[in-house]
Design an enzyme around this catalytic site. Structure first.
Site, PDB file in Angstrom:
ATOM      1  N   SER A  22       0.843  -1.203   0.000  1.00  0.00           N
ATOM      2  CA  SER A  22       0.000   0.000   0.000  1.00  0.00           C
ATOM      3  C   SER A  22       0.879   1.254   0.000  1.00  0.00           C
ATOM      4  O   SER A  22       1.982   1.234   0.561  1.00  0.00           O
ATOM      5  CB  SER A  22      -0.855  -0.025   1.271  1.00  0.00           C
ATOM      6  OG  SER A  22      -1.979   0.797   1.151  1.00  0.00           O
ATOM      7  N   PRO A  23       0.404   2.348  -0.605  1.00  0.00           N
ATOM      8  CA  PRO A  23       1.199   3.583  -0.576  1.00  0.00           C
ATOM      9  C   PRO A  23       1.424   4.039   0.869  1.00  0.00           C
ATOM     10  O   PRO A  23       0.480   4.060   1.659  1.00  0.00           O
ATOM     11  CB  PRO A  23       0.309   4.588  -1.311  1.00  0.00           C
ATOM     12  CG  PRO A  23      -0.654   3.769  -2.107  1.00  0.00           C
ATOM     13  CD  PRO A  23      -0.866   2.507  -1.333  1.00  0.00           C
ATOM     14  N   CYS A  25       3.497   7.181   2.933  1.00  0.00           N
ATOM     15  CA  CYS A  25       4.363   8.365   2.995  1.00  0.00           C
ATOM     16  C   CYS A  25       5.584   8.086   3.857  1.00  0.00           C
ATOM     17  O   CYS A  25       5.460   7.513   4.942  1.00  0.00           O
ATOM     18  CB  CYS A  25       3.610   9.531   3.627  1.00  0.00           C
ATOM     19  SG  CYS A  25       2.407  10.266   2.522  1.00  0.00           S
ATOM     20  N   ALA A  57       2.186   8.415  -1.621  1.00  0.00           N
ATOM     21  CA  ALA A  57       1.507   9.514  -2.302  1.00  0.00           C
ATOM     22  C   ALA A  57       2.584  10.424  -2.898  1.00  0.00           C
ATOM     23  O   ALA A  57       3.417  10.968  -2.174  1.00  0.00           O
ATOM     24  CB  ALA A  57       0.661  10.290  -1.301  1.00  0.00           C
ATOM     25  N   GLN A  99       1.487   6.118  -6.818  1.00  0.00           N
ATOM     26  CA  GLN A  99       0.246   6.795  -6.418  1.00  0.00           C
ATOM     27  C   GLN A  99       0.426   8.294  -6.649  1.00  0.00           C
ATOM     28  O   GLN A  99       1.333   8.913  -6.096  1.00  0.00           O
ATOM     29  CB  GLN A  99      -0.070   6.540  -4.940  1.00  0.00           C
ATOM     30  CG  GLN A  99      -1.440   7.103  -4.550  1.00  0.00           C
ATOM     31  CD  GLN A  99      -1.751   7.004  -3.069  1.00  0.00           C
ATOM     32  OE1 GLN A  99      -0.966   7.431  -2.232  1.00  0.00           O
ATOM     33  NE2 GLN A  99      -2.915   6.454  -2.726  1.00  0.00           N
ATOM     34  N   TYR A 180      -8.017  14.147   0.963  1.00  0.00           N
ATOM     35  CA  TYR A 180      -7.149  14.978   0.117  1.00  0.00           C
ATOM     36  C   TYR A 180      -7.971  15.552  -1.042  1.00  0.00           C
ATOM     37  O   TYR A 180      -9.178  15.330  -1.123  1.00  0.00           O
ATOM     38  CB  TYR A 180      -5.912  14.183  -0.322  1.00  0.00           C
ATOM     39  CG  TYR A 180      -5.082  13.780   0.886  1.00  0.00           C
ATOM     40  CD1 TYR A 180      -4.580  14.756   1.754  1.00  0.00           C
ATOM     41  CD2 TYR A 180      -4.836  12.451   1.201  1.00  0.00           C
ATOM     42  CE1 TYR A 180      -3.846  14.410   2.888  1.00  0.00           C
ATOM     43  CE2 TYR A 180      -4.102  12.089   2.343  1.00  0.00           C
ATOM     44  CZ  TYR A 180      -3.618  13.074   3.175  1.00  0.00           C
ATOM     45  OH  TYR A 180      -2.909  12.741   4.300  1.00  0.00           O
ATOM     46  N   ARG A 228      -7.875   5.031  -5.613  1.00  0.00           N
ATOM     47  CA  ARG A 228      -8.128   4.801  -4.179  1.00  0.00           C
ATOM     48  C   ARG A 228      -9.216   5.760  -3.728  1.00  0.00           C
ATOM     49  O   ARG A 228      -9.101   6.969  -3.932  1.00  0.00           O
ATOM     50  CB  ARG A 228      -6.855   5.001  -3.357  1.00  0.00           C
ATOM     51  CG  ARG A 228      -7.137   4.966  -1.858  1.00  0.00           C
ATOM     52  CD  ARG A 228      -5.891   4.810  -1.001  1.00  0.00           C
ATOM     53  NE  ARG A 228      -5.588   3.397  -0.806  1.00  0.00           N
ATOM     54  CZ  ARG A 228      -4.769   2.923   0.139  1.00  0.00           C
ATOM     55  NH1 ARG A 228      -4.153   3.753   0.950  1.00  0.00           N
ATOM     56  NH2 ARG A 228      -4.549   1.638   0.265  1.00  0.00           N
TER      57      ARG A 228
HETATM   58  C1  FMN Z   1       3.396   5.234   7.451  1.00  0.00           C
HETATM   59  C2  FMN Z   1       2.115   5.293   6.670  1.00  0.00           C
HETATM   60  C3  FMN Z   1       2.011   6.153   5.580  1.00  0.00           C
HETATM   61  C4  FMN Z   1       0.857   6.186   4.785  1.00  0.00           C
HETATM   62  N1  FMN Z   1       0.824   6.947   3.646  1.00  0.00           N
HETATM   63  C5  FMN Z   1      -0.193   6.794   2.759  1.00  0.00           C
HETATM   64  C6  FMN Z   1      -0.126   7.346   1.464  1.00  0.00           C
HETATM   65  O1  FMN Z   1       0.885   7.937   1.065  1.00  0.00           O
HETATM   66  N2  FMN Z   1      -1.186   7.177   0.630  1.00  0.00           N
HETATM   67  C7  FMN Z   1      -2.300   6.474   1.009  1.00  0.00           C
HETATM   68  O2  FMN Z   1      -3.235   6.345   0.229  1.00  0.00           O
HETATM   69  N3  FMN Z   1      -2.372   5.899   2.238  1.00  0.00           N
HETATM   70  C8  FMN Z   1      -1.339   6.020   3.095  1.00  0.00           C
HETATM   71  N4  FMN Z   1      -1.365   5.347   4.296  1.00  0.00           N
HETATM   72  C9  FMN Z   1      -2.484   4.435   4.571  1.00  0.00           C
HETATM   73  C10 FMN Z   1      -2.100   3.003   4.161  1.00  0.00           C
HETATM   74  O3  FMN Z   1      -1.817   2.927   2.774  1.00  0.00           O
HETATM   75  C11 FMN Z   1      -3.197   1.992   4.528  1.00  0.00           C
HETATM   76  O4  FMN Z   1      -4.355   2.316   3.803  1.00  0.00           O
HETATM   77  C12 FMN Z   1      -3.509   1.999   6.030  1.00  0.00           C
HETATM   78  O5  FMN Z   1      -2.314   2.021   6.796  1.00  0.00           O
HETATM   79  C13 FMN Z   1      -4.330   0.781   6.430  1.00  0.00           C
HETATM   80  O6  FMN Z   1      -3.650  -0.413   6.094  1.00  0.00           O
HETATM   81  P1  FMN Z   1      -2.824  -1.301   7.186  1.00  0.00           P
HETATM   82  O7  FMN Z   1      -3.801  -1.623   8.308  1.00  0.00           O
HETATM   83  O8  FMN Z   1      -2.396  -2.513   6.410  1.00  0.00           O
HETATM   84  O9  FMN Z   1      -1.696  -0.486   7.701  1.00  0.00           O
HETATM   85  C14 FMN Z   1      -0.250   5.358   5.124  1.00  0.00           C
HETATM   86  C15 FMN Z   1      -0.155   4.519   6.252  1.00  0.00           C
HETATM   87  C16 FMN Z   1       1.004   4.464   7.009  1.00  0.00           C
HETATM   88  C17 FMN Z   1       1.088   3.519   8.174  1.00  0.00           C
END
Ligand code: FMN
Length: 354
Positions: A22-23, A25, A57, A99, A180, A228
């Protein structure tokens, strides 16, 4: 044969399995540039066996960054290092995805890292843009975008996609979730416009559709396009799952291939029932009602959960974030647990668990 490790082809791209990074940051860029951190971080997850590795992102304009430390792709100088990363990911058998994002009224914040100054020394603080001049929480008020700003934004997304193609990315995701900019246009809570970009659902998703068309025009017919979305914003009277089903229907008709089913982030009033697999029902409903391919994301942490979601046809992809930070080799271990014989990196062959 496990479904998690069954390949899937979308347009001209074949994914060796259904596990997606998953994306996420990293807040580790200066002036939007990728660097060794991104190479090692994303590269490790490709070596770890994921089928598709998404960048974080990646901002399409400097003003679209969440913080001054965000990754970006608004100028040609960003291409060479991103190319190195996309190439490395592919050399290790994964698909490289990017992304594309604009943070709208949630841009311009300081880096969220506690105890660390932003790499750039900037603290954010630039003027943000949004559909309406409505601030998020106690953030500074954004400027309402003019029709000219909207046309420019669509060009910025297209320009970023063109650079991403040049950098060698094979899959493109539009970030239309988490409060966003594009999500701000979709939601009636943040979009109070009275022109053709506000009001009815058709008007509120017009910007997203125009961006979809502009990006498809640049990436061509062969490349998969993901979007997304926040399937619900968890607020009474806000964007909800039935709106998402309607949007997914329209996106499918407009050559979007996969809906990445996330939620929330646009309103401080949100009341989220967080728990294991809590967003999977969104993916299930959108998949069942529209027939579009979906990805489930959110608190999916083990191999059996992944396999069961796919077997129950609740999603076509498993999109994982934090578990893959804890355990970059999760896909290799999940394969072993599910009885799939997948190749390990040759350099690591001698450590393969038989
Ligand atoms: C460190 C971090 C950075 C994230 N940055 C983004 C991002 O850049 N773009 C995005 O769509 N979601 C971002 N998310 C959300 C994750 O992509 C994901 O949707 C969310 O953490 C839930 O999944 P998980 O339970 O597997 O962590 C971020 C999550 C984390 C933990």
């Amino acid at each position: 044969m496990t479904l998690l490790f069954e390949p899937i082809t979308i347009r001209n791209v074949t994914f060796k399995n259904r596990l997606i990074v998953s994306p996420m940051c990293q807040y580790s860029s200066i002036d939007g540039f990728a660097n060794e951190w991104h190479l090692v971080h994303l590269g490790s997850r490709a070596v770890g066996g994921a089928g598709l590795v998404f960048t974080e992102a990646t901002a399409v304009t400097p003003e679209g960054r969440i913080s001054p430390d965000d990754l970006g792709i608004w100028k040609n100088e960003h291409i060479p290092f991103l190319k190195k990363i996309a190439g490395f990911i592919q050399q290790h058998g994964a698909i490289a995805g990017i992304q594309l994002a604009h943070a709208g009224r949630k841009a311009s914040t300081p880096s969220p890292w506690k105890g660390r100054k932003p790499l750039t020394g900037e603290a954010g603080g630039w003027q943000t843009l949004a559909p309406s001049a409505l601030p998020y929480k106690d953030y500074p008020a954004p400027r309402e975008m003019s029709p000219g700003d909207i046309q420019q934004l669509i060009k910025d997304f297209a320009g970023a996609a063109q650079r991403a193609v040049e950098a060698g990315f094979q899959v493109f995701e539009i970030h239309a979730a988490h409060g966003y900019l594009i999500n701000e246009f979709l939601s009636p809570l943040s979009n109070h416009r009275t022109d053709q970009y506000g009001g009815t659902l058709d008007n509120r998703w017009r910007l997203l559709l125009e961006i979809v068309h502009a990006i498809r025009n640049v990436i061509g017919e062969a490349a998969p396009l993901f979007v997304r979305i926040s399937c619900t914003e968890w607020v009474e009277g806000g964007w909800d799952l039935s709106d998402s089903v309607q949007l997914a229907t329209i996106l499918k008709e407009n050559q979007v291939d996969v809906i990445d089913c996330s939620s929330g982030g646009n309103s401080p009033q949100q009341k989220i029932d967080v728990g294991p697999l809590y967003q999977v029902p969104f993916s299930e409903k959108i998949k069942k009602e529209t027939g579009i391919l979906t990805g489930a994301v959110g608190m999916i942490t083990n191999a059996l959960q992944c396999e069961n979601i796919l077997r129950a046809q609740k999603a076509d992809f498993i999109i994982m974030a934090r578990q893959l930070l804890r355990e970059p080799y999760f896909p290799l271990h999940a394969a072993k647990e599910l009885g799939a014989d997948v190749p390990w990196p040759v350099q690591y062959e001698r450590a393969k668990i038989k």
